[in-house]
Design a protein around this motif. Structure first.
Motif, short mmCIF file in Angstrom:
data_model
loop_
_atom_site.label_atom_id
_atom_site.label_comp_id
_atom_site.label_asym_id
_atom_site.label_seq_id
_atom_site.Cartn_x
_atom_site.Cartn_y
_atom_site.Cartn_z
N ALA A 69 0.80 -1.22 0.00
CA ALA A 69 0.00 0.00 0.00
C ALA A 69 0.83 1.27 0.00
N ASP A 70 1.94 1.28 0.75
CA ASP A 70 2.72 2.52 0.87
C ASP A 70 3.39 2.93 -0.43
N HIS A 71 3.40 2.05 -1.43
CA HIS A 71 4.02 2.36 -2.72
C HIS A 71 3.00 2.62 -3.83
N ILE A 72 1.75 2.21 -3.63
CA ILE A 72 0.80 2.26 -4.75
C ILE A 72 -0.38 3.21 -4.56
N TYR A 73 -0.64 3.66 -3.34
CA TYR A 73 -1.91 4.36 -3.09
C TYR A 73 -2.00 5.72 -3.77
N GLY A 74 -0.89 6.26 -4.24
CA GLY A 74 -0.96 7.52 -4.97
C GLY A 74 -1.16 7.37 -6.46
N SER A 75 -1.20 6.13 -6.96
CA SER A 75 -1.28 5.91 -8.41
C SER A 75 -2.54 6.50 -9.03
N PHE A 76 -3.62 6.57 -8.27
CA PHE A 76 -4.89 7.06 -8.83
C PHE A 76 -4.83 8.54 -9.20
N LEU A 77 -3.84 9.25 -8.70
CA LEU A 77 -3.71 10.68 -9.00
C LEU A 77 -3.10 10.95 -10.37
N PHE A 78 -2.79 9.89 -11.12
CA PHE A 78 -2.19 10.03 -12.45
C PHE A 78 -3.00 9.23 -13.47
N PRO A 79 -4.27 9.57 -13.65
CA PRO A 79 -5.12 8.78 -14.55
C PRO A 79 -4.67 8.82 -16.00
N GLU A 80 -3.91 9.85 -16.36
CA GLU A 80 -3.43 9.99 -17.74
C GLU A 80 -2.24 9.09 -18.05
N ALA A 81 -1.62 8.55 -17.01
CA ALA A 81 -0.39 7.76 -17.18
C ALA A 81 -0.70 6.28 -17.27
N GLU A 82 0.09 5.58 -18.08
CA GLU A 82 -0.03 4.13 -18.14
C GLU A 82 0.65 3.55 -16.90
N LEU A 83 0.00 2.57 -16.27
CA LEU A 83 0.50 2.00 -15.02
C LEU A 83 1.16 0.65 -15.31
N ILE A 84 2.43 0.52 -14.86
CA ILE A 84 3.25 -0.66 -15.17
C ILE A 84 3.61 -1.37 -13.87
N ALA A 85 3.60 -2.71 -13.91
CA ALA A 85 4.01 -3.50 -12.75
C ALA A 85 4.28 -4.93 -13.21
N HIS A 86 4.71 -5.75 -12.27
CA HIS A 86 4.86 -7.17 -12.56
C HIS A 86 3.47 -7.81 -12.66
N ARG A 87 3.39 -8.90 -13.42
CA ARG A 87 2.11 -9.59 -13.59
C ARG A 87 1.50 -10.00 -12.24
N GLN A 88 2.35 -10.45 -11.31
CA GLN A 88 1.82 -10.88 -10.02
C GLN A 88 1.26 -9.70 -9.21
N CYS A 89 1.80 -8.51 -9.41
CA CYS A 89 1.25 -7.33 -8.75
C CYS A 89 -0.19 -7.12 -9.19
N ARG A 90 -0.44 -7.21 -10.48
CA ARG A 90 -1.81 -7.06 -10.98
C ARG A 90 -2.73 -8.13 -10.38
N GLN A 91 -2.26 -9.37 -10.35
CA GLN A 91 -3.07 -10.46 -9.84
C GLN A 91 -3.41 -10.27 -8.36
N ILE A 92 -2.41 -9.86 -7.58
CA ILE A 92 -2.63 -9.66 -6.14
C ILE A 92 -3.63 -8.53 -5.90
N LEU A 93 -3.47 -7.43 -6.64
CA LEU A 93 -4.38 -6.30 -6.44
C LEU A 93 -5.81 -6.63 -6.87
N LEU A 94 -5.96 -7.40 -7.94
CA LEU A 94 -7.29 -7.81 -8.35
C LEU A 94 -7.95 -8.70 -7.28
N LYS A 95 -7.14 -9.47 -6.59
CA LYS A 95 -7.66 -10.42 -5.60
C LYS A 95 -7.97 -9.75 -4.27
#
Length: 280
Positions: A69-95
């Motif tokens: 959480a301490d690394h990702i919670y500000g990501s929503f403030l950049f809706p114009e930017a493409e968001l990049i991460a490892h595949r497992q990061c996406r899977q964990i956040l979806l879950k």
């Protein structure tokens, strides 16, 4: 929030609200890349304002080095930017991302406006991102977390290490042997600076020594906890294993590292006992 200029085009921002967590900006004429965000919107908004004043093309990409959480919670403030991460990061956040955020909001009103963003562009082992004359090499680096990555800014010889590098390695919910291998990767990159996930920027003369110290620390805590388990001693014995005896200082991060050290010991004890079995 503290700001430090690492090179002509690379800036690091360090939170004064939470555990000296860091976010890094790479500025180019074609736009900026933000690597990690800060957990509280008030600090991440300051980063956004800083970048937009210096980079008319705005923020093109945001990179999440892992799902914590301490690394990702500000990501929503950049809706114009493409968001990049490892595949497992996406899977964990979806879950579990929405549930975790709801719990965090309930505990801290400062997070009321936060909205979860799910990474759009994901990769497995490595990814090359080229923006103007900057080459960002994204490398899979598990150990602190299963989805951890680092970002090597090649032209600047700067590594944004995420929580692979912190003043004391943190493996609670992670895997120490994987983290050791990730730390070994760093020594061969010929770097001028390493930006830690928490704490200050490491200079060239500190890098190899810090990696060796962190590897030795992880090996030491594994050995010390295994001895406690093999002797059939209770979990309370872990309190006798102080951080200095394992090769690290208790001073960084305002003393928080001592708590992180104890969390590491508790985690290893539980793992070595197997399936949550406890001697107490």
């Amino acid at each position: 929030m503290l700001r430090e200029r690492v090179t002509e085009d690379v800036y690091v921002f360090i939170s004064t609200l939470y555990a000296e967590v860091s976010a890094t900006v790479v500025i180019t004429p074609a736009g900026a890349v933000l690597i990690d965000t800060l957990p509280f919107p008030q600090e991440t908004r300051q980063i956004r304002e800083f970048v937009l004043r210096r980079c008319p093309r705005g923020i093109r990409y945001v990179v999440n080095t892992h799902h914590h959480a301490d690394h990702i919670y500000g990501s929503f403030l950049f809706p114009e930017a493409e968001l990049i991460a490892h595949r497992q990061c996406r899977q964990i956040l979806l879950k579990v991302g929405e549930e975790s955020l709801a719990q965090a909001r309930a505990q801290n009103p400062a997070l009321a406006s936060v909205r979860l963003r799910i990474p759009q562009l994901v990769f497995e082992t490595e990814l090359l991102l080229r923006l103007h004359e900057k080459t960002l090499h994204l490398l899979y680096a598990p150990g602190h977390s299963p989805d951890g990555i680092m970002v090597h800014i090649r032209e600047d010889r700067v590594l944004v290490a995420g929580d692979v590098v912190t003043p004391v390695p943190l493996i609670a919910r992670g895997e120490p042997d994987e983290l050791i291998q990730s730390l070994k990767q760093i020594k061969g990159l010929g770097l001028e600076n390493v930006i830690q996930g928490h704490g200050g920027v490491l200079l060239r003369g500190e890098i190899d020594e810090t990696m060796d110290s962190s590897i030795a620390y992880l090996q030491a805590i594994k050995k010390r906890v295994r001895a406690v388990v093999e002797k059939g001693l209770p979990r309370s014995e872990l309190k006798k294993i102080d951080i200095e005896s394992c090769g690290k200082s208790r001073i960084p991060l305002g003393g928080l590292v001592q708590r992180l050290h104890q969390a590491n010991l508790d985690y290893l004890y539980t793992q070595m006992m197997g399936e949550g079995e406890d001697l107490q």
